[in-house]
Design a protein around this motif. Sequence first.
Motif, PDB file in Angstrom:
ATOM      1  N   LYS A 378       0.814  -1.225   0.000  1.00 53.41           N
ATOM      2  CA  LYS A 378       0.000   0.000   0.000  1.00 53.41           C
ATOM      3  C   LYS A 378       0.843   1.267   0.000  1.00 53.41           C
ATOM      4  N   PHE A 379       1.949   1.241   0.720  1.00 54.78           N
ATOM      5  CA  PHE A 379       2.761   2.459   0.849  1.00 54.78           C
ATOM      6  C   PHE A 379       4.153   2.252   0.270  1.00 54.78           C
ATOM      7  N   GLY A 380       4.244   1.384  -0.740  1.00 47.72           N
ATOM      8  CA  GLY A 380       5.532   0.978  -1.282  1.00 47.72           C
ATOM      9  C   GLY A 380       6.423   2.127  -1.701  1.00 47.72           C
ATOM     10  N   GLY A 381       7.675   1.990  -1.369  1.00 48.20           N
ATOM     11  CA  GLY A 381       8.689   2.957  -1.764  1.00 48.20           C
ATOM     12  C   GLY A 381      10.033   2.283  -1.682  1.00 48.20           C
ATOM     13  N   ASP A 382      11.060   2.957  -2.154  1.00 49.46           N
ATOM     14  CA  ASP A 382      12.391   2.364  -2.125  1.00 49.46           C
ATOM     15  C   ASP A 382      13.065   2.503  -0.769  1.00 49.46           C
ATOM     16  N   SER A 383      12.497   3.364   0.094  1.00 52.45           N
ATOM     17  CA  SER A 383      13.114   3.594   1.391  1.00 52.45           C
ATOM     18  C   SER A 383      12.043   3.744   2.465  1.00 52.45           C
ATOM     19  N   VAL A 384      12.455   3.611   3.710  1.00 48.63           N
ATOM     20  CA  VAL A 384      11.546   3.808   4.839  1.00 48.63           C
ATOM     21  C   VAL A 384      10.978   5.218   4.817  1.00 48.63           C
ATOM     22  N   THR A 385      11.801   6.193   4.506  1.00 46.65           N
ATOM     23  CA  THR A 385      11.345   7.590   4.468  1.00 46.65           C
ATOM     24  C   THR A 385      10.226   7.784   3.456  1.00 46.65           C
ATOM     25  N   GLN A 386      10.356   7.196   2.284  1.00 52.87           N
ATOM     26  CA  GLN A 386       9.307   7.315   1.266  1.00 52.87           C
ATOM     27  C   GLN A 386       8.019   6.650   1.726  1.00 52.87           C
ATOM     28  N   MET A 387       8.120   5.507   2.388  1.00 56.83           N
ATOM     29  CA  MET A 387       6.937   4.819   2.880  1.00 56.83           C
ATOM     30  C   MET A 387       6.258   5.620   3.992  1.00 56.83           C
ATOM     31  N   GLN A 388       7.048   6.205   4.868  1.00 54.64           N
ATOM     32  CA  GLN A 388       6.482   7.030   5.939  1.00 54.64           C
ATOM     33  C   GLN A 388       5.731   8.226   5.361  1.00 54.64           C
ATOM     34  N   SER A 389       6.281   8.818   4.321  1.00 55.88           N
ATOM     35  CA  SER A 389       5.637   9.971   3.679  1.00 55.88           C
ATOM     36  C   SER A 389       4.316   9.564   3.034  1.00 55.88           C
ATOM     37  N   ALA A 390       4.313   8.404   2.358  1.00 52.79           N
ATOM     38  CA  ALA A 390       3.084   7.926   1.722  1.00 52.79           C
ATOM     39  C   ALA A 390       2.022   7.597   2.758  1.00 52.79           C
ATOM     40  N   LEU A 391       2.418   7.018   3.875  1.00 46.48           N
ATOM     41  CA  LEU A 391       1.476   6.699   4.943  1.00 46.48           C
ATOM     42  C   LEU A 391       0.882   7.974   5.535  1.00 46.48           C
ATOM     43  N   ALA A 392       1.711   8.964   5.793  1.00 46.92           N
ATOM     44  CA  ALA A 392       1.225  10.223   6.362  1.00 46.92           C
ATOM     45  C   ALA A 392       0.237  10.901   5.420  1.00 46.92           C
ATOM     46  N   SER A 393       0.526  10.872   4.130  1.00 45.97           N
ATOM     47  CA  SER A 393      -0.377  11.466   3.136  1.00 45.97           C
ATOM     48  C   SER A 393      -1.707  10.743   3.117  1.00 45.97           C
ATOM     49  N   TYR A 394      -1.659   9.419   3.193  1.00 45.82           N
ATOM     50  CA  TYR A 394      -2.892   8.614   3.183  1.00 45.82           C
ATOM     51  C   TYR A 394      -3.736   8.892   4.421  1.00 45.82           C
TER      52      TYR A 394
END
Length: 403
Positions: A378-394
Motif C-alpha cells: 500500500k505504501f511501497g517505496g524504495d526507502s523507509v522515508t518514502q513509505m512514511q511519507s506515503a502513509l502520512a499522506s494517506y
Amino acid sequence: MLRWSTAGESHGRALIALLEGVPAGVHLTSEEVRAALARRRAGYGRGARQKWEQDELTVLSGFRHGVSIGSPVALEIANSEWPKWETVMSPDPVPRESLLIDAGTGDEREVARNRPLTKPRPGHADLTGMNKYGFDDARPVLERASARETAARVALGALAGAINSEVAGINVVSHVVSLGQAEDTSGYLPTPEDSEALDASPVRCLDPDSAQQMIDTVDEAKKAGDTLGGVIEVVLYNVPTGLGTYATPFGRLDSQLAAAMMSIQSVKGVEIGDGFTTARRPGSAAHDEIVREDGRVHRVTNRAGGIEGGMSNGEPIRVRVALKPISTVPRALRTIDTETGEAATALHQRSDTTAVVPGAVVAEAMASLIVADALTQKFGGDSVTQMQSALASYIGSIPEVRK
C-alpha cells in the motif's frame, strides 16, 4: 511487496532465509535477530535438544552497518550439531558402509542415527511424504517437515517487525491462551508494554495461577510420556486502517493471515478476533459499533479482531492459533513398518513435551511478515522515508481524520 522463502533441513548444515522487497533504511542488527531466535528456543516443555543445538546466525546480504540497503536480505542459520550429522545428511553420495558404523565415539546412538526410518509417526508428514515422493525412508521427509525450519521464519519475522515498527509504529505481542486443558482465565489482553514479562514467563502467560496450572499440566504430560497442544494469540497494535482489500479473495488481509498461520507446523485452526464465539452470537451482539470520541473514530468493541471486509480497520488485530500436540509421542503410537508391512510402534525423533510456547513466537513472525507485505504494497517505496511519507499522506486524506 515482500517475497520470502526458506531452505534447509532440520539436521542439515544450515537454514537459509531470503527476503526480497525490503526498503532501504530499516535498522536491525545481528544481535536483535539472535535475540528473536533465542525467544523461539525458550518455553516450558522444550526438550534437551534446545540446549545443545544452537542457532549460529550470519547475515549474508542486504545490510550495511546495521541498516538495510534495499537489496535482497539473505540470512544463514548454521546448525552447531552439523558434525554429528554430516554423514547422514551429506548432499553428496557416501559409501554405504559408512552408514553402518558409529561415528568413532563408540556411542550406539551414532549407529541408530544412520539407520533408515521406516516406522512413520501418526499425525506427522512421514508416511504421506514417503508415498508422495517415493522414499523408502522417512528421513528426507521429516528433515524438511520439521519445525526446526521455523527458526528461519523467526529471523525473517524480526526483519518484518522492524519494517512495521519504523514505517508505521506497529508493535506485535503474543501470549498462550491455553496449554492442554489449562487455560488463562484472566481475560487480559497483553499490550507491547507486557513483552518483557511475557518473555520472562516460562509459558508466556501473565496470570500467575493460570501459568502454574499450565506448568503442572506439562509436568503431568511429560511424566505420562505424552505431548500437549494449545492455543496462542497474536495481537498487532497501531496497524493503520486499509491494509488488505475486499476486491480480491486472496487480497483479504484475514485470508492472508489465516493461510500464513496454517503454514506453521502443527497448526490445525485459526480464528480472527472472537471468531467461533461470534458465530454463536446474534447480529446485534456480534458487530463492533462505530463512534466518535475525543475527535477520534473507533469501534466500541473489537470482536472482529481489527479486520472488516478483509481490511484492517485501525483496531488491534487479534489472531488465535490452535496447535495440535507434537506428533512424536514418547509413549509411541501404533503404526506399520514400511519395510516389512508389519505392525510396529512409531519412531521417536525428539523429546519436547509441547511446542506451544515457541509456537507463539513463530506466529508473531508470520503475522509480522503478512502485515509488512501489506504495508509495502500500500505504501511501497524504495526507502523507509518514502513509505512514511506515503502513509502520512494517506492518513491525512481520510475524511474522519480531518474533521
